[in-house]
Motif scaffolding. Structure first.
Motif, PDB file in Angstrom:
ATOM      1  N   LYS A  51      14.326   4.396  40.833  1.00  0.00           N
ATOM      2  CA  LYS A  51      13.120   4.341  39.996  1.00  0.00           C
ATOM      3  C   LYS A  51      13.501   4.270  38.519  1.00  0.00           C
ATOM      4  N   GLU A  54      14.133   0.919  36.900  1.00  0.00           N
ATOM      5  CA  GLU A  54      13.017   0.018  36.597  1.00  0.00           C
ATOM      6  C   GLU A  54      12.501   0.198  35.180  1.00  0.00           C
ATOM      7  N   TYR A 312      20.309  -4.631  46.054  1.00  0.00           N
ATOM      8  CA  TYR A 312      19.264  -5.650  46.037  1.00  0.00           C
ATOM      9  C   TYR A 312      18.643  -5.573  44.650  1.00  0.00           C
ATOM     10  N   GLN A 314      15.900  -7.348  41.946  1.00  0.00           N
ATOM     11  CA  GLN A 314      14.839  -8.329  41.736  1.00  0.00           C
ATOM     12  C   GLN A 314      14.496  -8.358  40.261  1.00  0.00           C
ATOM     13  N   ARG A 323      13.048  -4.319  40.536  1.00  0.00           N
ATOM     14  CA  ARG A 323      13.395  -3.446  41.657  1.00  0.00           C
ATOM     15  C   ARG A 323      14.907  -3.452  41.798  1.00  0.00           C
ATOM     16  N   LYS A 325      17.680  -1.727  44.475  1.00  0.00           N
ATOM     17  CA  LYS A 325      17.857  -0.916  45.685  1.00  0.00           C
ATOM     18  C   LYS A 325      19.347  -0.827  45.964  1.00  0.00           C
TER      19      LYS A 325
ATOM     20  N   GLY B  58      12.245  -1.722  50.472  1.00  0.00           N
ATOM     21  CA  GLY B  58      10.807  -1.697  50.275  1.00  0.00           C
ATOM     22  C   GLY B  58      10.473  -2.251  48.901  1.00  0.00           C
ATOM     23  N   LYS B  59       9.332  -2.917  48.811  1.00  0.00           N
ATOM     24  CA  LYS B  59       8.884  -3.390  47.496  1.00  0.00           C
ATOM     25  C   LYS B  59       7.384  -3.156  47.392  1.00  0.00           C
ATOM     26  N   PHE B 124       7.350   4.705  49.738  1.00  0.00           N
ATOM     27  CA  PHE B 124       6.350   3.647  49.561  1.00  0.00           C
ATOM     28  C   PHE B 124       5.015   3.940  50.233  1.00  0.00           C
ATOM     29  N   PRO B 149       6.776   7.727  45.032  1.00  0.00           N
ATOM     30  CA  PRO B 149       7.407   7.488  43.739  1.00  0.00           C
ATOM     31  C   PRO B 149       7.864   6.057  43.466  1.00  0.00           C
ATOM     32  N   LEU B 150       8.122   5.257  44.488  1.00  0.00           N
ATOM     33  CA  LEU B 150       8.592   3.901  44.181  1.00  0.00           C
ATOM     34  C   LEU B 150       7.460   2.877  44.100  1.00  0.00           C
ATOM     35  N   ARG B 151       6.215   3.347  44.239  1.00  0.00           N
ATOM     36  CA  ARG B 151       5.107   2.434  43.944  1.00  0.00           C
ATOM     37  C   ARG B 151       5.022   2.276  42.430  1.00  0.00           C
TER      38      ARG B 151
END
Lengths: 393, 168
Positions: A51, A54, A312, A314, A323, A325, B58-59, B124, B149-151
């Motif tokens: 997080k 980001e 990963y 993005q 994002r 990961k 997840g995204k 998510f 939290p990752l939203r």
């Protein structure tokens, strides 16, 4: 062991673990000395780095991600930098790629020697622990002489590397490799011939190829069971295309095989480092990369000392990733522990645990498996606090 | 066998469920399937022994809202199930809406997927139907329910939530 009310005996170890220097909690269900179930609780030092990435720009993320792990820091930064460079459509100059691989292999030596020491310590062989950690200082000093830092080398920048290898440094590294190679021959002899040590490892914790594949093991843990999985070999990245490695395999699948695979990998590291030093390409160290990275997504896979590391990334076209990961290798290997633990003596558990070279900070997460006892003995902080208050009332 | 052949073979296995494909990189293939067909597609890959599951990414795709606060497009959670065979990476991609974020578990096909599924669920807020273990993986025991939290809309916890956390 079962008491009169039919409950199973559970031996909790940790989170402040006396042997492992990182927080992890283990619960072993035992029948006398024999382990019948194992559960592992991680997550005590989870930091939410995905997080955090980001809300920082790519350069900041590079340094943040390097701090995911204090042992394999360089490989995290390499994976991220390679991914971002691919998104940006640039390639680091050949000399930079070679230095990245050089750093990666030096780091692998330091990681494997550190592991060998910890494993020897868990096996009750503290002399070997002292020896390996003394010798590990040689490679730590080399890394420090290149980058100025023992642990977080920050070799990478997006678009190349920061530090060059001079001829003087190259000679120093060669001397270090000669010394370490000689010592590694000695370690190989000890772990394969010393009776007390072999007694702790040979035939212990056997994992078959089918098991390793089913449980998704990676890295030396998988290769010791005959699974051909090494990203440097399967999907060469960075300078591994120019400097290929030989994949080290074993088929026995026991603890001894995991020792042998890692020690043989050390020899492979020495060979590769010498080859790189002898054939270091001449070029710049960096290319320019714009702050804003074009929109797109990329998967960057590298081989960390513990196995496959995946990023990963993005991009939405801004200077901050949309994002990030990370999937670290220890996460894949935890599942193997609970599987091979059953049926072994409680005293074998420390050795089995270190057999996968667990790294807590690199993947702090939680795994819970195989609880044959019906009663839920997992207490939250609240339950424990309430119990404590009630008990003394 | 080269990477492109591997990807072609993987694609052939999934042919009947494919809604859309794209190649984000030369060694990668993303195959979009519907949530209903997702499990069948995964099973086809697993049964054929095509590679291994590397992880689940997840995204979050937050809802698109106009100036007046009207929702133009509802929010979606995207799951990318990455499979790798040597250098070839095939991702089965699936998206579910915020209102009904339900997907089938794949733990019965790939037991080691349980940790990835638990991470996907708690960070998510997707519901993986019939997954064997729903316990927290990375979040603390006293993390409030329904906060993912990752939203993208999660910035930080409110003062009340923080206070509640400290009190407990």
């Amino acid at each position: 062991m079962t008491n009169s009310s039919g409950e199973k005996f559970v031996v909790p170890i940790g989170p402040q673990h006396p042997a492992l220097k990182e927080p992890g909690q283990f619960q072993f269900t035992v029948d006398g000395e024999i382990v019948t179930g194992a559960s592992i609780r991680l997550g005590f030092v989870h930091r939410g780095i995905e997080k955090a990435c980001e809300s920082r720009n790519y350069t900041q993320d590079l340094y943040l991600l390097e701090r995911v792990c204090g042992i394999c820091s360089h490989v995290h930064a390499t994976a991220f930098a390679l991914g971002v460079e691919k998104l940006a459509g640039v390639e680091a100059p050949p000399r930079a790629e070679a230095i990245r691989v050089l750093g990666g292999e030096l780091e692998r030596i330091h990681s494997h020697l550190l592991w060998l020491g910890v494993a020897a310590h868990e096996g009750g062989f503290d002399t070997l622990f002292m020896y390996t950690w003394r010798d590990r200082e040689v490679v730590m000093d080399l890394l420090e002489s290149i980058s100025g830092s023992r642990v977080h080398y920050s070799l990478n920048v997006i678009g190349g590397v920061k530090y060059d290898i001079t001829d003087k440094m190259a000679d120093e590294i060669r001397r270090g490799m000669d010394f370490l190679e000689e010592r590694t021959h000695y370690y190989m002899k000890v772990v394969t011939t010393d009776d007390t040590f072999v007694g702790r490892t040979r035939g212990v914790g056997i994992m078959t190829k089918e098991h390793a594949e089913r449980l998704g093991a990676v890295g030396p843990t998988a290769r010791a069971s005959g699974v051909e999985r090494d990203i440097r070999f399967n999907a060469p990245y960075s300078a591994y295309k120019e400097f290929p490695i030989n994949m080290i395999m074993d088929t026995t699948g026991d603890l001894e095989a995991r020792f042998i695979v890692r020690i043989k990998e050390l020899f492979e590291c020495y060979r590769l480092i010498r080859e790189i030093l002898d054939n270091l390409p001449e070029s710049d160290l960096t290319v320019k990369v714009k702050r804003r990275i074009p929109a797109g997504e990329v998967i960057s896979r590298v081989e960390a000392p513990r196995g496959e590391l995946l990023y990963y990334i993005q991009s939405d076209g801004s200077d901050m990733p949309a994002r990030v990961k990370a999937r670290t290798p220890s996460l894949c290997n935890w599942a193997t522990i609970s599987d091979v633990a059953i049926g072994h003596k409680l005293a074998d558990m420390p050795m089995l645990l270190v057999g996968i070279d667990p790294c807590f900070s690199c993947n702090d997460r939680l795994v819970q498996v195989n609880r044959p006892n019906q009663t839920d003995l997992n207490w939250s902080w609240d339950d424990l606090r309430r119990y404590g208050i009630e008990y003394y009332r | 066998m080269d990477t492109l052949t591997r990807l072609e073979n993987g694609k052939d296995l999934l042919l009947e469920w494919i809604e859309e494909t794209n190649n984000p990189e030369e060694n990668r293939l993303d195959v979009w399937v519907s949530p209903q067909n997702f499990k069948a597609a995964t099973k086809a890959l697993v049964d054929a022994g095509w590679g291994y599951l590397m992880t689940i990414t997840g995204k979050d795709k937050p809802p698109v809202v106009d100036e007046d606060g009207n929702e133009l497009q509802s929010g979606e959670i995207i799951g990318l199930y990455h499979f790798a065979q040597e250098a070839a990476v095939l991702s089965i991609c699936v998206k579910v809406p915020y209102e009904n974020p339900k997907l089938d578990t794949i733990c019965d096909l790939i037991p080691s997927a349980t940790i990835y599924e638990r991470e996907f669920m708690e960070l998510f807020g997707v519901d993986l139907v019939d997954t064997p273990d729903r316990e927290r993986l990375v979040l603390p025991d006293n993390w409030p329910d329904g906060v993912y939290p990752l939203r993208k809309d999660f910035k930080q916890m409110s003062e009340e939530e923080k206070l509640g956390k400290e009190l407990s």
